[in-house]
Scaffold this active site. Structure first.
Site, mmCIF file in Angstrom:
data_model
loop_
_atom_site.group_PDB
_atom_site.id
_atom_site.type_symbol
_atom_site.label_atom_id
_atom_site.label_comp_id
_atom_site.label_asym_id
_atom_site.label_seq_id
_atom_site.Cartn_x
_atom_site.Cartn_y
_atom_site.Cartn_z
ATOM 1 N N ARG A 1 11.895 -1.555 11.602
ATOM 2 C CA ARG A 1 10.473 -1.359 12.152
ATOM 3 C C ARG A 1 10.208 -2.574 13.055
ATOM 4 O O ARG A 1 10.194 -3.644 12.858
ATOM 5 C CB ARG A 1 9.621 -1.219 10.916
ATOM 6 C CG ARG A 1 8.943 -0.090 11.032
ATOM 7 C CD ARG A 1 7.910 0.087 9.648
ATOM 8 N NE ARG A 1 6.406 -0.613 9.987
ATOM 9 C CZ ARG A 1 5.737 -0.463 9.164
ATOM 10 N NH1 ARG A 1 5.612 0.436 8.109
ATOM 11 N NH2 ARG A 1 4.476 -1.133 9.648
ATOM 12 N N LYS B 1 0.747 -1.010 -0.073
ATOM 13 C CA LYS B 1 0.047 0.081 0.123
ATOM 14 C C LYS B 1 0.876 1.233 -0.031
ATOM 15 O O LYS B 1 0.698 2.222 -0.737
ATOM 16 C CB LYS B 1 -1.143 -0.180 1.261
ATOM 17 C CG LYS B 1 -1.850 -1.169 1.207
ATOM 18 C CD LYS B 1 -2.859 -1.018 2.535
ATOM 19 C CE LYS B 1 -2.108 -1.186 3.867
ATOM 20 N NZ LYS B 1 -1.638 -2.461 4.057
ATOM 21 N N ARG C 1 -9.586 0.571 7.823
ATOM 22 C CA ARG C 1 -9.533 -0.623 8.272
ATOM 23 C C ARG C 1 -10.656 -1.531 8.874
ATOM 24 O O ARG C 1 -10.283 -2.790 9.082
ATOM 25 C CB ARG C 1 -8.302 -1.052 9.177
ATOM 26 C CG ARG C 1 -6.869 -1.013 8.421
ATOM 27 C CD ARG C 1 -5.751 -0.836 9.573
ATOM 28 N NE ARG C 1 -4.611 -1.528 9.010
ATOM 29 C CZ ARG C 1 -3.497 -0.798 8.400
ATOM 30 N NH1 ARG C 1 -3.832 0.437 8.224
ATOM 31 N NH2 ARG C 1 -2.406 -1.590 8.255
ATOM 32 N N ARG D 1 -0.608 -9.384 12.763
ATOM 33 C CA ARG D 1 -1.181 -8.550 11.682
ATOM 34 C C ARG D 1 -1.878 -8.981 10.625
ATOM 35 O O ARG D 1 -2.937 -8.435 10.207
ATOM 36 C CB ARG D 1 -0.094 -7.486 11.195
ATOM 37 C CG ARG D 1 0.655 -6.388 12.446
ATOM 38 C CD ARG D 1 1.935 -6.010 11.953
ATOM 39 N NE ARG D 1 1.860 -5.244 10.762
ATOM 40 C CZ ARG D 1 3.174 -4.960 10.402
ATOM 41 N NH1 ARG D 1 4.224 -5.442 10.454
ATOM 42 N NH2 ARG D 1 3.173 -4.140 9.039
HETATM 43 P P1 B4P Z 1 4.591 -1.477 2.205
HETATM 44 O O1 B4P Z 1 4.119 -0.966 0.793
HETATM 45 O O2 B4P Z 1 5.361 -0.702 3.010
HETATM 46 O O3 B4P Z 1 3.408 -2.214 3.149
HETATM 47 P P2 B4P Z 1 1.962 -1.542 3.709
HETATM 48 O O4 B4P Z 1 0.872 -2.456 2.914
HETATM 49 O O5 B4P Z 1 1.952 -0.132 3.301
HETATM 50 O O6 B4P Z 1 2.195 -1.407 5.325
HETATM 51 P P3 B4P Z 1 1.657 -2.067 6.615
HETATM 52 O O7 B4P Z 1 0.258 -2.520 6.568
HETATM 53 O O8 B4P Z 1 2.555 -2.913 7.154
HETATM 54 O O9 B4P Z 1 1.603 -0.703 7.339
HETATM 55 P P4 B4P Z 1 0.821 0.426 8.054
HETATM 56 O O10 B4P Z 1 1.796 1.537 8.224
HETATM 57 O O11 B4P Z 1 -0.366 0.405 7.096
HETATM 58 O O12 B4P Z 1 5.435 -2.796 1.718
HETATM 59 C C1 B4P Z 1 5.980 -3.693 2.723
HETATM 60 C C2 B4P Z 1 7.085 -4.162 2.127
HETATM 61 O O13 B4P Z 1 7.130 -4.779 0.909
HETATM 62 C C3 B4P Z 1 8.435 -3.044 1.759
HETATM 63 O O14 B4P Z 1 9.595 -2.967 2.323
HETATM 64 C C4 B4P Z 1 8.244 -2.697 0.026
HETATM 65 O O15 B4P Z 1 9.660 -2.513 -0.367
HETATM 66 C C5 B4P Z 1 7.977 -4.285 -0.206
HETATM 67 N N1 B4P Z 1 7.276 -4.429 -1.473
HETATM 68 C C6 B4P Z 1 6.372 -3.497 -1.805
HETATM 69 N N2 B4P Z 1 5.847 -4.009 -3.066
HETATM 70 C C7 B4P Z 1 6.654 -5.060 -3.255
HETATM 71 C C8 B4P Z 1 6.802 -5.795 -4.398
HETATM 72 N N3 B4P Z 1 6.118 -5.792 -5.411
HETATM 73 N N4 B4P Z 1 7.770 -6.970 -4.485
HETATM 74 C C9 B4P Z 1 8.562 -7.152 -3.552
HETATM 75 N N5 B4P Z 1 8.484 -6.230 -2.359
HETATM 76 C C10 B4P Z 1 7.443 -5.212 -2.383
HETATM 77 O O16 B4P Z 1 0.397 -0.298 9.419
HETATM 78 C C11 B4P Z 1 0.973 -0.294 10.511
HETATM 79 C C12 B4P Z 1 0.333 -0.307 12.088
HETATM 80 O O17 B4P Z 1 -0.439 0.803 12.261
HETATM 81 C C13 B4P Z 1 -0.924 -1.543 11.886
HETATM 82 O O18 B4P Z 1 -0.541 -2.642 12.361
HETATM 83 C C14 B4P Z 1 -1.968 -1.001 13.260
HETATM 84 O O19 B4P Z 1 -1.399 -1.213 14.296
HETATM 85 C C15 B4P Z 1 -1.616 0.751 12.922
HETATM 86 N N6 B4P Z 1 -2.663 1.271 12.223
HETATM 87 C C16 B4P Z 1 -2.523 2.059 10.841
HETATM 88 N N7 B4P Z 1 -3.620 2.416 10.240
HETATM 89 C C17 B4P Z 1 -4.721 2.113 11.107
HETATM 90 C C18 B4P Z 1 -6.044 2.010 11.008
HETATM 91 N N8 B4P Z 1 -6.767 2.550 10.180
HETATM 92 N N9 B4P Z 1 -6.844 1.787 12.079
HETATM 93 C C19 B4P Z 1 -6.079 1.101 13.262
HETATM 94 N N10 B4P Z 1 -4.728 0.774 13.340
HETATM 95 C C20 B4P Z 1 -4.068 1.427 12.209
#
Ligand code: B4P
Length: 190
Positions: free
Chosen positions: A134, A14, A89, A145
């Site tokens: 992280r 994302k 979410r 998660r």
């Molecule tokens: P990202 O792109 O960083 O992953 P994400 O889905 O954005 O992150 P996430 O869900 O973990 O975190 P969030 O901050 O929302 O990709 C992950 C990795 O994969 C990266 O290293 C990237 O380089 C790699 N990658 C990406 N695309 C790739 C590909 N095509 N091939 C290979 N590698 C690839 O949430 C964190 C925490 O915050 C939650 O657990 C919760 O506690 C809290 N939170 C956030 N929003 C909330 C909400 N609305 N309600 C309640 N709690 C919330």
């Protein structure tokens, strides 16, 4: 104006895809994960409270996250639209967002889910944990998660699907391949 929700399990890309989307469509970016991590860094009361949930891989309670998101939304310039990254979410968050946007005469145009197998999610997040340090990118927290996502996802998907605003995208392949798939569904609703 176009308003998008980017949805999917942790590590589905994302944040990665949001960066490309905000460039291409000049959107304002609202990532609740980033906002919460910033609150944590600043040691605000919300940041301190959120830490306990984030460290365990639990969702921060709706009441706090919704209030935080709505405050940030009010402060942002929204000429071209928003990308909501990691919000909503839960069904409660989806309802609150719809309510707030309706008050501003705005709406979500599309909710895009990035579909990635669990094994690949774990691989990506463990790698990010090694590179970025992280603290929630640790195996037992990652697994929680993913479980929390699996419990909460369907009602959020149903919420947008009922309004015919839901698209599921295969989230494996290169970052550019995935981005092209996302752009194709956006262009279809523009
Ligand atoms: P990202 O792109 O960083 O992953 P994400 O889905 O954005 O992150 P996430 O869900 O973990 O975190 P969030 O901050 O929302 O990709 C992950 C990795 O994969 C990266 O290293 C990237 O380089 C790699 N990658 C990406 N695309 C790739 C590909 N095509 N091939 C290979 N590698 C690839 O949430 C964190 C925490 O915050 C939650 O657990 C919760 O506690 C809290 N939170 C956030 N929003 C909330 C909400 N609305 N309600 C309640 N709690 C919330």
């Amino acid at each position: 104006m176009i308003n998008l929700v980017l949805f999917g399990p942790p590590g589905s890309g994302k944040g990665t895809q949001s960066e490309k989307l905000i460039q291409k469509y000049s959107l304002a970016h609202l990532s609740t994960g980033d906002i919460l991590r910033n609150e944590l860094k600043q040691q605000t009361p919300l940041g301190k409270k959120a830490k306990a949930y984030m460290d365990k891989g639990e969702l921060v309670p709706d009441e706090e996250v919704i209030a935080m998101l709505l405050q940030t939304l009010d402060r942002q310039n929204h000429a071209n639209g928003f990308i909501f990254d990691g919000f909503p979410r839960t069904r409660e968050q989806a309802r609150a967002l719809r309510h707030a946007l309706t008050d501003k005469d705005m709406r979500i145009d599309l909710m895009i889910t990035l579909d990635v197998p669990k094994k690949e999610l774990i691989k990506r997040l463990l790698k990010r944990g090694q590179l970025s340090g992280r603290s929630d990118d640790e195996l037992s927290v990652i697994e929680n998660r993913i479980n929390v996502y699996n419990e909460q996802a369907q009602p959020v998907i149903d919420f947008y699907d009922k309004m015919h605003k839901y698209a599921s995208i295969e989230g494996t392949g290169t970052i550019d391949e995935i981005f092209a798939r996302i752009c194709a569904v956006i262009e279809a609703v523009k």
